[in-house]
Design an enzyme around this catalytic site. Structure first.
Site, PDB file in Angstrom:
ATOM      1  N   HIS A  80      11.379  20.024   1.511  1.00  0.00           N
ATOM      2  CA  HIS A  80      12.385  19.563   2.468  1.00  0.00           C
ATOM      3  C   HIS A  80      13.220  18.476   1.812  1.00  0.00           C
ATOM      4  CE1 HIS A  80      14.002  19.190   6.524  1.00  0.00           C
ATOM      5  NE2 HIS A  80      14.043  17.881   6.326  1.00  0.00           N
ATOM      6  N   ASP A 159      10.441  15.478  19.325  1.00  0.00           N
ATOM      7  CA  ASP A 159      11.398  15.043  18.299  1.00  0.00           C
ATOM      8  C   ASP A 159      12.821  15.376  18.725  1.00  0.00           C
ATOM      9  OD1 ASP A 159      12.349  14.162  15.648  1.00  0.00           O
ATOM     10  OD2 ASP A 159      12.849  16.279  15.463  1.00  0.00           O
ATOM     11  N   ARG A 166      18.252   8.906  19.940  1.00  0.00           N
ATOM     12  CA  ARG A 166      18.577   8.048  18.782  1.00  0.00           C
ATOM     13  C   ARG A 166      20.038   8.200  18.401  1.00  0.00           C
ATOM     14  NH1 ARG A 166      14.853  10.323  14.482  1.00  0.00           N
ATOM     15  NH2 ARG A 166      15.963   8.927  13.091  1.00  0.00           N
ATOM     16  N   LYS A 185       8.022  17.947  12.549  1.00  0.00           N
ATOM     17  CA  LYS A 185       8.395  19.371  12.522  1.00  0.00           C
ATOM     18  C   LYS A 185       7.668  20.103  11.395  1.00  0.00           C
ATOM     19  CE  LYS A 185      12.450  17.675  12.598  1.00  0.00           C
ATOM     20  NZ  LYS A 185      13.782  17.108  12.731  1.00  0.00           N
TER      21      LYS A 185
HETATM   22  N1  URA Z   1      16.259  14.688   9.656  1.00  0.00           N
HETATM   23  C1  URA Z   1      15.368  14.738  10.676  1.00  0.00           C
HETATM   24  O1  URA Z   1      14.766  15.757  10.928  1.00  0.00           O
HETATM   25  N2  URA Z   1      15.167  13.629  11.395  1.00  0.00           N
HETATM   26  C2  URA Z   1      15.805  12.465  11.152  1.00  0.00           C
HETATM   27  O2  URA Z   1      15.570  11.495  11.843  1.00  0.00           O
HETATM   28  C3  URA Z   1      16.736  12.420  10.085  1.00  0.00           C
HETATM   29  C4  URA Z   1      16.937  13.559   9.340  1.00  0.00           C
END
Ligand code: URA
Length: 430
Positions: A80, A159, A166, A185
């Protein structure tokens, strides 16, 4: 909830129960946005230690469905990236892994801010489906060994809710919140190991090495606490990776890399990440062997064949891979020239990424449709000598204002003296 907000506001370390309370109750709609916003801001300002960040990631992981894979697919080693400009690594890396017999159901994202998204890139291949449901994902994985798809709504729903909050409360750029968001995730996707590519530099969210290192250390700590294998590479994002920026243009460059005709930096970074993953997945004894193994799949064409298999398994038309010139093409190609003679000392990479967004290659508002054909292809990178009037880049556009062309030209800093870019991999955190 009021007490938990006050604890964090006053700098306390939260208990696992407190963190769990926030995540569970917010996901169930039992705490209002304004209280969670205040809590997020207190986390943003006071930070979290590794243990709190791990507990937050695991509470978010547990908020929804978790994927489990049959033993024949294991170990699943994933990669990732924290997001960059011209970063088409996943498109080259996934088929290399398949060619080396590693399975990877890669859950990828869309463009965010100035950075491009792997899903947007793949959607420039006609028919390519990035919204596979569980059954389709299993079938495609069986067929192609690697799959690149978006997260389903059932994966880490906490999330998704927290990220949206956020985004509208100025609390995105917090290392523990970013790290726990990414890892929630990844952990829910049932992987056995993860190699993180933490981008650092003018085109990354983390502009400095200390920040990138802290993010890398937090990611590694969370993964290890959750019991998976982890490595994080801090990699150079002082200039775009490769030459192409823009969705269809990047797919074409990825295909060029798969046929050993791509730029060296993107190819080398992909092989470096592949080597880490092959060692982690017990397919190679050490990094040098892993690198050679990965390189061999480019040389003998097996990686390209695996890319076509993945495209076919996800509904894409393989004819476009056989003849990439058929991929979406913008009506105009405008050359940007060097205003003076010298050496390219720096490239304002975030601004280049934003220029592609303004061309239509990314989103300025959440719902905007992407134009797959637009983008920028660099002719020169940092350290290259250029003569006044020589092409610096070619802009692929539908329509483009003179101001945007000027902005793109201004992204290249031309200086008298030689330039120093630094290495491609700045550090490795294990
Ligand atoms: N990518 C994500 O999945 N979450 C974040 O907070 C920032 C980048």
């Amino acid at each position: 909830m009021l007490e938990i907000i006050a604890h964090k506001r006053d700098g306390a370390v939260l208990t696992p129960e407190e963190i769990q309370f926030v995540v569970t109750n917010y996901t169930q709609g039992k705490i209002p946005d304004y209280q969670v916003s205040a809590w997020l801001m207190s986390v943003y300002l006071q930070g979290m230690n590794f243990q709190e960040a791990s507990e937050l990631a695991m509470a978010m992981r547990d908020s929804g469905e978790q994927l489990h894979w049959p033993a024949k697919f294991l170990p699943i080693i994933d990669k990732h990236s924290t997001g960059g400009v011209g970063d088409k690594v996943s498109l080259i890396l996934a088929p290399i892994l398949a060619a080396c017999n590693l399975y990877d159901p890669m859950i990828a994202g869309r463009g965010l801010g100035h950075t491009g998204g792997t899903l947007d890139k793949l959607e420039s291949i006609p028919g390519f489906d990035v919204a596979l449901d569980d059954a389709a994902l299993q079938a495609a994985l069986q067929q192609a060994k690697v799959v690149i798809t978006g997260a389903t709504t059932e994966l880490a729903p906490a999330d998704r809710l927290l990220y949206a909050l956020r985004d509208t409360t100025g609390t995105v750029a917090s290392i523990p919140l970013i790290a726990s968001s990414i890892m929630s995730k990844k952990l829910a996707a049932g992987i056995s190991g993860l190699v993180m590519d933490v981008k650092c530099g003018s085109g990354a969210f983390m502009k400095t090495q200390p920040e990138a290192r802290e993010l890398a250390q937090t990611l590694v700590a969370i993964g290890k606490a959750a019991g998976i294998k982890m490595a994080a590479l801090i990699t150079n994002m002082e200039q775009p990776l490769g030459l192409a920026i823009g969705n269809s243009l990047e797919v074409q460059e990825a295909i060029a890399c798969l046929t050993q005709q791509g730029p060296e930096d993107i190819t080398e970074l992909t092989l470096t990440l592949a080597a880490q993953m092959l060692v982690m997945g017990d397919k190679a004894g050490d990094l040098s062997q892993g690198h050679q193994l990965a390189q061999g799949t480019l040389r003998d064409g097996t990686a390209l064949a695996c890319f076509k298999q993945m495209v076919a398994a996800q509904g894409g038309d393989v004819a476009y891979i056989d003849d990439p010139s058929r991929l979406p093409k913008a009506p105009q190609q405008i050359t940007i020239t060097a205003p003076k003679t010298g050496v390219i000392g720096a490239i304002a990479t975030e601004q280049i990424g934003m220029a592609v967004v303004h061309l239509g290659g990314g989103r300025l508002v959440k719902e905007a449709a992407i134009d797959p054909a637009v983008g920028i292809v660099l002719r020169h990178k940092i350290g290259d000598a250029v003569v006044a009037g020589e092409p610096l880049a070619v802009v692929h556009a539908n329509q483009v204002s003179p101001e945007l062309l000027q902005d793109i030209q201004a992204c290249f800093k031309i200086q008298k003296n030689s330039a120093n870019l630094g290495p491609l991999v700045l550090d490795t955190i294990l």
